[in-house]
Design a protein around this motif. Sequence first.
Motif, PDB file in Angstrom:
ATOM      1  N   SER A  96       0.816  -1.218   0.000  1.00 60.22           N
ATOM      2  CA  SER A  96       0.000   0.000   0.000  1.00 60.22           C
ATOM      3  C   SER A  96       0.849   1.268   0.000  1.00 60.22           C
ATOM      4  O   SER A  96       0.318   2.383   0.057  1.00 60.22           O
ATOM      5  N   GLY A  97       2.179   1.103  -0.032  1.00 55.34           N
ATOM      6  CA  GLY A  97       3.059   2.257  -0.134  1.00 55.34           C
ATOM      7  C   GLY A  97       3.556   2.824   1.176  1.00 55.34           C
ATOM      8  O   GLY A  97       4.173   3.899   1.198  1.00 55.34           O
ATOM      9  N   ARG A  98       3.302   2.116   2.287  1.00 53.11           N
ATOM     10  CA  ARG A  98       3.766   2.616   3.575  1.00 53.11           C
ATOM     11  C   ARG A  98       5.275   2.469   3.702  1.00 53.11           C
ATOM     12  O   ARG A  98       5.873   1.488   3.229  1.00 53.11           O
ATOM     13  N   ARG A  99       5.897   3.446   4.352  1.00 54.48           N
ATOM     14  CA  ARG A  99       7.339   3.429   4.553  1.00 54.48           C
ATOM     15  C   ARG A  99       7.690   2.549   5.753  1.00 54.48           C
ATOM     16  O   ARG A  99       6.843   2.298   6.615  1.00 54.48           O
ATOM     17  N   GLN A 135       0.811   0.464  12.493  1.00 52.97           N
ATOM     18  CA  GLN A 135       2.266   0.419  12.340  1.00 52.97           C
ATOM     19  C   GLN A 135       2.873   1.452  13.280  1.00 52.97           C
ATOM     20  O   GLN A 135       2.319   2.528  13.478  1.00 52.97           O
ATOM     21  N   VAL A 136       4.029   1.127  13.852  1.00 52.45           N
ATOM     22  CA  VAL A 136       4.682   2.009  14.814  1.00 52.45           C
ATOM     23  C   VAL A 136       5.921   2.635  14.181  1.00 52.45           C
ATOM     24  O   VAL A 136       6.667   1.970  13.458  1.00 52.45           O
ATOM     25  N   ALA A 137       6.138   3.926  14.486  1.00 53.28           N
ATOM     26  CA  ALA A 137       7.372   4.645  14.129  1.00 53.28           C
ATOM     27  C   ALA A 137       7.660   4.615  12.638  1.00 53.28           C
ATOM     28  O   ALA A 137       8.805   4.436  12.214  1.00 53.28           O
ATOM     29  N   GLU A 138       6.638   4.848  11.822  1.00 47.56           N
ATOM     30  CA  GLU A 138       6.863   4.890  10.373  1.00 47.56           C
ATOM     31  C   GLU A 138       7.775   6.063  10.018  1.00 47.56           C
ATOM     32  O   GLU A 138       7.630   7.162  10.551  1.00 47.56           O
ATOM     33  N   ILE A 139       8.720   5.835   9.129  1.00 49.88           N
ATOM     34  CA  ILE A 139       9.617   6.889   8.658  1.00 49.88           C
ATOM     35  C   ILE A 139       8.796   7.964   7.945  1.00 49.88           C
ATOM     36  O   ILE A 139       7.976   7.665   7.075  1.00 49.88           O
ATOM     37  N   GLN A 140       8.996   9.207   8.350  1.00 54.41           N
ATOM     38  CA  GLN A 140       8.287  10.315   7.719  1.00 54.41           C
ATOM     39  C   GLN A 140       9.045  10.806   6.483  1.00 54.41           C
ATOM     40  O   GLN A 140      10.231  10.530   6.306  1.00 54.41           O
ATOM     41  N   VAL A 141       8.368  11.549   5.646  1.00 53.04           N
ATOM     42  CA  VAL A 141       8.958  11.993   4.379  1.00 53.04           C
ATOM     43  C   VAL A 141      10.231  12.798   4.620  1.00 53.04           C
ATOM     44  O   VAL A 141      11.251  12.609   3.958  1.00 53.04           O
ATOM     45  N   ARG A 175      13.083  10.609   5.558  1.00 51.74           N
ATOM     46  CA  ARG A 175      13.549   9.840   4.409  1.00 51.74           C
ATOM     47  C   ARG A 175      14.461  10.705   3.521  1.00 51.74           C
ATOM     48  O   ARG A 175      15.490  10.247   3.024  1.00 51.74           O
ATOM     49  N   ALA A 176      14.071  11.976   3.383  1.00 53.84           N
ATOM     50  CA  ALA A 176      14.887  12.880   2.571  1.00 53.84           C
ATOM     51  C   ALA A 176      16.245  13.121   3.227  1.00 53.84           C
ATOM     52  O   ALA A 176      17.282  13.132   2.560  1.00 53.84           O
ATOM     53  N   ASP A 177      16.217  13.292   4.556  1.00 46.76           N
ATOM     54  CA  ASP A 177      17.485  13.505   5.281  1.00 46.76           C
ATOM     55  C   ASP A 177      18.412  12.305   5.170  1.00 46.76           C
ATOM     56  O   ASP A 177      19.629  12.433   5.184  1.00 46.76           O
ATOM     57  N   ALA A 178      17.805  11.129   5.050  1.00 50.51           N
ATOM     58  CA  ALA A 178      18.600   9.907   4.967  1.00 50.51           C
ATOM     59  C   ALA A 178      19.054   9.607   3.539  1.00 50.51           C
ATOM     60  O   ALA A 178      19.617   8.565   3.257  1.00 50.51           O
ATOM     61  N   GLY A 179      18.750  10.521   2.642  1.00 56.47           N
ATOM     62  CA  GLY A 179      19.177  10.338   1.260  1.00 56.47           C
ATOM     63  C   GLY A 179      18.295   9.389   0.489  1.00 56.47           C
ATOM     64  O   GLY A 179      18.676   8.862  -0.554  1.00 56.47           O
ATOM     65  N   GLY A 180      17.065   9.103   1.043  1.00 59.97           N
ATOM     66  CA  GLY A 180      16.125   8.247   0.322  1.00 59.97           C
ATOM     67  C   GLY A 180      16.284   6.787   0.613  1.00 59.97           C
ATOM     68  O   GLY A 180      15.590   5.959   0.037  1.00 59.97           O
ATOM     69  N   ASP A 181      17.217   6.406   1.489  1.00 61.01           N
ATOM     70  CA  ASP A 181      17.405   4.996   1.802  1.00 61.01           C
ATOM     71  C   ASP A 181      16.297   4.505   2.706  1.00 61.01           C
ATOM     72  O   ASP A 181      15.818   5.212   3.587  1.00 61.01           O
TER      73      ASP A 181
END
Length: 364
Positions: free
Chosen positions: A327-330, A348-354, A357-363
Amino acid sequence: MSEPLVLGIETSCDETGIGIVRGRTLLSNTIASSMDEHARYGGVVPEVAARAHLEALEPTIHAALAEAQVRLEDLDAIAVTSGPGLAGALMVGVGAAKGLAVSLNKPLYAVNHLVGHIAADIVTPDTDPLEYPTIALLVSGGHTSLLHVRDLTTDVELLGETIDDAAGEAFDKVARLLSLPYPGGPEIDRAAVDGDPKAIRFPRGLSKPQDLVKHRYDFSFSGLKTAVARWVERSEASGEQVPVADVAASFREAVVDVLVTKALAACADLGVPRLLLGGGVIANRRLREVALQRAADAGVTVRIPPLNLCTDNGAMIAALAADLIASGRRPSTLAFGADSTLPVTEIQVAEIQVAERADAGGDA
């Protein structure tokens, strides 16, 4: 990723469950139970459960991989139960999942145990897809919950739950009153076969009109357990032999009556003609019989996963994560822990926010 290969870890109570799914296809459902270790105490001992998980986790993972014929490196994601459950037991699974995710550089999904029981349905072979909305009745040793499921991955509402003993706990306690072994559910079921379910009219908790105003969908089994205890005490005090079969059958009927009545009331009130049953107590034959019969009379369709998917298992955790991925959840961050009281609304717990994700370089 439409059909991710996911390994799920479930350690919320006394069963070490490792499941592997590819999308909605079940590849392995491997369980190591510590029930025999708890039997000597007449119930689950949290410290014993946690130690048993530590000992069973690695060999159970290897057994699941062998059955699924995959390697750890082949996995697309790791999933784990974050809660609810026994804190110490949950910590074992959470720690193992984090270790695997980091060492394999795989995304991690921390999910809700109760919602996992609903997800068990989607990996049930040869069934049509689960329709929404549906009412879900989850009955186990630690939980008795009635849920309104509008969508498995985004919208699960708690309608009601037990305010004291869960149904499974009540079975264990009444079994002890009748000198039956642990776990009580199967023993009560066996003893009730030759009993009369109408022999004794035990109370139906939170079913009086005044109770239904505030607790329409809630459950209470503590009063029922006490009523059985008093009945047995009076019989023994009068010198009579306790009719174990009749007591077991009458007690079971009271539990089943309340569970099914409240579940079907939710279906009627909310206009949902679908009911999903899950949790270990669904193994009770009378509960399944009554639910199917009364639901048919009410025009409600009942879905019951195979019994090996009703008890706590890792397959349901993997299945829920696979649906989240589809469903596209991170993924989840590593900033979560064991949450023994995790609300069912937190799928779901502690899903990575947008932004993260950007700060992590998209990984992932």
